[in-house]
Design an enzyme around this catalytic site. Structure first.
Site, PDB file in Angstrom:
ATOM      1  N   HIS A  68      -1.014   5.779  -0.844  1.00 60.14           N
ATOM      2  CA  HIS A  68       0.086   5.893  -1.803  1.00 60.14           C
ATOM      3  C   HIS A  68       1.362   5.402  -1.141  1.00 60.14           C
ATOM      4  CE1 HIS A  68       2.847   7.620  -4.772  1.00 60.14           C
ATOM      5  NE2 HIS A  68       1.801   7.557  -5.589  1.00 60.14           N
ATOM      6  N   GLU A  93      -5.693   9.003  -8.479  1.00 60.99           N
ATOM      7  CA  GLU A  93      -6.697   8.232  -9.216  1.00 60.99           C
ATOM      8  C   GLU A  93      -8.123   8.687  -8.918  1.00 60.99           C
ATOM      9  OE1 GLU A  93      -5.563   6.544 -11.473  1.00 60.99           O
ATOM     10  OE2 GLU A  93      -4.023   5.117 -10.919  1.00 60.99           O
TER      11      GLU A  93
HETATM   12  N1  ACO Z   1      -7.774   1.303   1.579  1.00 62.12           N
HETATM   13  C1  ACO Z   1      -7.686   0.674   2.775  1.00 62.12           C
HETATM   14  N2  ACO Z   1      -6.540   0.379   3.382  1.00 62.12           N
HETATM   15  C2  ACO Z   1      -5.409   0.763   2.760  1.00 62.12           C
HETATM   16  C3  ACO Z   1      -5.416   1.426   1.524  1.00 62.12           C
HETATM   17  C4  ACO Z   1      -6.666   1.698   0.935  1.00 62.12           C
HETATM   18  N3  ACO Z   1      -6.765   2.326  -0.260  1.00 62.12           N
HETATM   19  N4  ACO Z   1      -4.151   1.663   1.147  1.00 62.12           N
HETATM   20  C5  ACO Z   1      -3.354   1.157   2.106  1.00 62.12           C
HETATM   21  N5  ACO Z   1      -4.124   0.615   3.075  1.00 62.12           N
HETATM   22  C6  ACO Z   1      -3.660  -0.011   4.315  1.00 62.12           C
HETATM   23  C7  ACO Z   1      -3.235  -1.456   4.076  1.00 62.12           C
HETATM   24  O1  ACO Z   1      -4.319  -2.350   4.206  1.00 62.12           O
HETATM   25  C8  ACO Z   1      -2.206  -1.634   5.167  1.00 62.12           C
HETATM   26  O2  ACO Z   1      -2.866  -1.824   6.389  1.00 62.12           O
HETATM   27  P1  ACO Z   1      -2.292  -2.890   7.465  1.00 62.12           P
HETATM   28  O3  ACO Z   1      -0.928  -2.365   7.830  1.00 62.12           O
HETATM   29  O4  ACO Z   1      -3.287  -2.814   8.577  1.00 62.12           O
HETATM   30  O5  ACO Z   1      -2.229  -4.201   6.770  1.00 62.12           O
HETATM   31  C9  ACO Z   1      -1.526  -0.265   5.230  1.00 62.12           C
HETATM   32  O6  ACO Z   1      -2.492   0.675   4.745  1.00 62.12           O
HETATM   33  C10 ACO Z   1      -0.270  -0.187   4.382  1.00 62.12           C
HETATM   34  O7  ACO Z   1      -0.553  -0.685   3.100  1.00 62.12           O
HETATM   35  P2  ACO Z   1       0.580  -1.089   2.047  1.00 62.12           P
HETATM   36  O8  ACO Z   1       0.023  -2.110   1.122  1.00 62.12           O
HETATM   37  O9  ACO Z   1       1.851  -1.395   2.750  1.00 62.12           O
HETATM   38  O10 ACO Z   1       0.786   0.261   1.316  1.00 62.12           O
HETATM   39  P3  ACO Z   1       1.478   0.420  -0.090  1.00 62.12           P
HETATM   40  O11 ACO Z   1       2.366   1.575   0.028  1.00 62.12           O
HETATM   41  O12 ACO Z   1       2.092  -0.815  -0.603  1.00 62.12           O
HETATM   42  O13 ACO Z   1       0.211   0.689  -1.003  1.00 62.12           O
HETATM   43  C11 ACO Z   1      -1.222   1.393  -2.671  1.00 62.12           C
HETATM   44  C12 ACO Z   1       0.045   1.726  -1.857  1.00 62.12           C
HETATM   45  C13 ACO Z   1      -0.988   0.111  -3.462  1.00 62.12           C
HETATM   46  C14 ACO Z   1      -1.480   2.525  -3.659  1.00 62.12           C
HETATM   47  C15 ACO Z   1      -2.412   1.221  -1.703  1.00 62.12           C
HETATM   48  O14 ACO Z   1      -2.602   2.398  -0.945  1.00 62.12           O
HETATM   49  C16 ACO Z   1      -3.700   0.816  -2.415  1.00 62.12           C
HETATM   50  O15 ACO Z   1      -3.898  -0.379  -2.671  1.00 62.12           O
HETATM   51  N6  ACO Z   1      -4.597   1.788  -2.750  1.00 62.12           N
HETATM   52  C17 ACO Z   1      -5.813   1.493  -3.451  1.00 62.12           C
HETATM   53  C18 ACO Z   1      -5.551   1.360  -4.945  1.00 62.12           C
HETATM   54  C19 ACO Z   1      -5.188   2.685  -5.597  1.00 62.12           C
HETATM   55  O16 ACO Z   1      -5.793   3.732  -5.315  1.00 62.12           O
HETATM   56  N7  ACO Z   1      -4.191   2.633  -6.506  1.00 62.12           N
HETATM   57  C20 ACO Z   1      -3.683   3.791  -7.234  1.00 62.12           C
HETATM   58  C21 ACO Z   1      -2.442   4.318  -6.619  1.00 62.12           C
HETATM   59  S1  ACO Z   1      -1.899   5.841  -7.356  1.00 62.12           S
HETATM   60  C22 ACO Z   1      -0.880   5.393  -8.624  1.00 62.12           C
HETATM   61  O17 ACO Z   1      -0.178   4.439  -8.585  1.00 62.12           O
HETATM   62  C23 ACO Z   1      -0.875   6.187  -9.849  1.00 62.12           C
END
Ligand code: ACO
Length: 362
Positions: free
Chosen positions: A246, A305
């Protein structure tokens, strides 16, 4: 420049506070864990709208007028032609909501609350080749949604579970769709325009489009024993594990626990497939362990989610409708934020840094 506007404060709000470090969500002064204990959808609608519209309502008149609005918006389902019916449910909802009159008054707000609740069950029935069921204005919003979906009278545990879901996701700070709603409201375009924009933002997989893919992931994992191997390979391919991570929460998303509580009630009432829950628990444990190992610098925990997927599945919503159910609950937050922005905010107009080519000297 802050890419993604991370940590940029763009509004003052009295509506909700998301504390990512403590894992706490407060909605108008009430903590989520307390709110889900007593509040129904209608209570949260009153709480969020309080003082933001010229006309005021008590709970009984809100229930009455919301029920009447469900009846009124049902007449719009005649607009669903064959072309529209082939689109995903959330896109059909967006098209139908876009047809509604714009405005900033209580009637417009109530119409927008009623619309997704009526449209989604009708769309799902039409997609199954079934006749849509007209709303019953005397029912609560949650009971009516489930009745319109299945044509059967829902049990109290199911109605309570849907209420918990709608309350839990009613508002959540300045997320992408709420920000979209406030941007539109800042131009004084009207609540319908705000809600259409917010719904368009919600459907993306990085926002509200993830719960369906959570179930796809569980299907692909298949068995408990396969969880660690499957998740490891997904990360090897550079994929993200759906339902984890998140932007704000650095600990467990409090909404996940609120939904897990509702799911537990459904399990106790024998309304959930126990094998499914067992698999989900194994995937959650494996995912937390593997994310900790692979991303040691980034605390990644379960998000809303993950349990949304399990709860809505248990309530018999098809997975391609999950984003639409999210929209039913979040519309109240979008409307409240739009009104707050319209009453107190300024036109939202950030700046960009130009990094393109400069004009050639003459
Ligand atoms: N699985 C694996 N790795 C992850 C995940 C995940 N679900 N989420 C973040 N990471 C990793 C990224 O790959 C990144 O790694 P790196 O630094 O080695 O490249 C690091 O964590 C940071 O990721 P960001 O993209 O900067 O995190 P951000 O805050 O933008 O992302 C998000 C948040 C989009 C929700 C992300 O965690 C994700 O894509 N999750 C999966 C999709 C999901 O569950 N979406 C629903 C969110 S809840 C809502 O909005 C209601």
């Amino acid at each position: 420049m802050k890419n993604g506007l991370e940590d940029v404060v763009a509004a003052e709000t009295q509506l909700s506070d998301v504390n990512g470090e403590a894992g706490q969500l407060v909605i108008r002064g009430v903590s989520l864990d307390r709110l889900v204990e007593y509040a129904r959808y209608e209570d949260v609608a009153l709480l969020l709208l309080d003082g933001l519209l010229e006309e005021r309502l008590d709970r009984d008149s809100l229930c009455l007028r919301l029920g009447q609005m469900r009846k009124e918006v049902f007449s719009h389902i005649g607009a669903i032609d064959d072309d529209l019916l082939h689109l995903p449910p959330v896109d059909i909802m967006r098209a139908l909501i876009a047809r509604l009159a714009d405005g900033d008054d209580l009637d417009t707000a109530l119409r927008l609350l009623a619309a997704p609740a009526v449209f989604l069950p009708a769309i799902l029935r039409l997609k199954r080749g079934e006749t849509p069921i007209a709303p019953t204005p005397s029912l609560s919003q949650s009971a009516d949604i489930l009745t319109m979906l299945s044509a059967a009278v829902p049990g109290a545990v199911q109605v309570a579970a849907l209420d918990t879901y709608l309350v839990t996701i009613s508002d959540h700070g300045l997320n992408a769709s709420t920000f979209a709603s406030r941007v539109i409201a800042s131009t004084k375009a009207g609540l319908t325009s705000s809600v259409v924009a917010a719904l368009s933002a919600l459907k993306g997989p990085l926002h509200g489009g993830a719960p369906g893919p959570v179930l796809d992931m569980l299907d692909a994992v298949g068995t408990k024993d396969n969880a660690a191997r499957w998740l490891g390979r997904a990360l090897d391919r550079g994929e993200r594990l759906m339902g984890f991570g998140h932007r704000i929460y650095r600990v467990r998303d409090p909404r996940a626990d609120a939904l897990k509580g509702a799911l537990t009630q459904m399990i106790a009432a024998g309304q959930v497939d126990r094998d499914r829950i067992g698999l989900a628990e194994a995937v959650e444990q494996s995912a937390l362990a593997i994310l900790k190992e692979r991303k040691p610098g980034r605390p990644l925990d379960v998000n809303v989610e993950f349990y949304t997927a399990l709860l809505l599945d248990a309530l018999t919503f098809p997975r391609d409708a999950f984003t639409g159910v999210f929209a039913i609950g979040r519309t109240i937050g979008w409307i409240a934020h739009a009104r707050e922005q319209s009453l107190e905010g300024r036109l939202i107009r950030p700046r960009s840094v130009y990094v393109g080519p400069l004009p050639k000297a003459a």
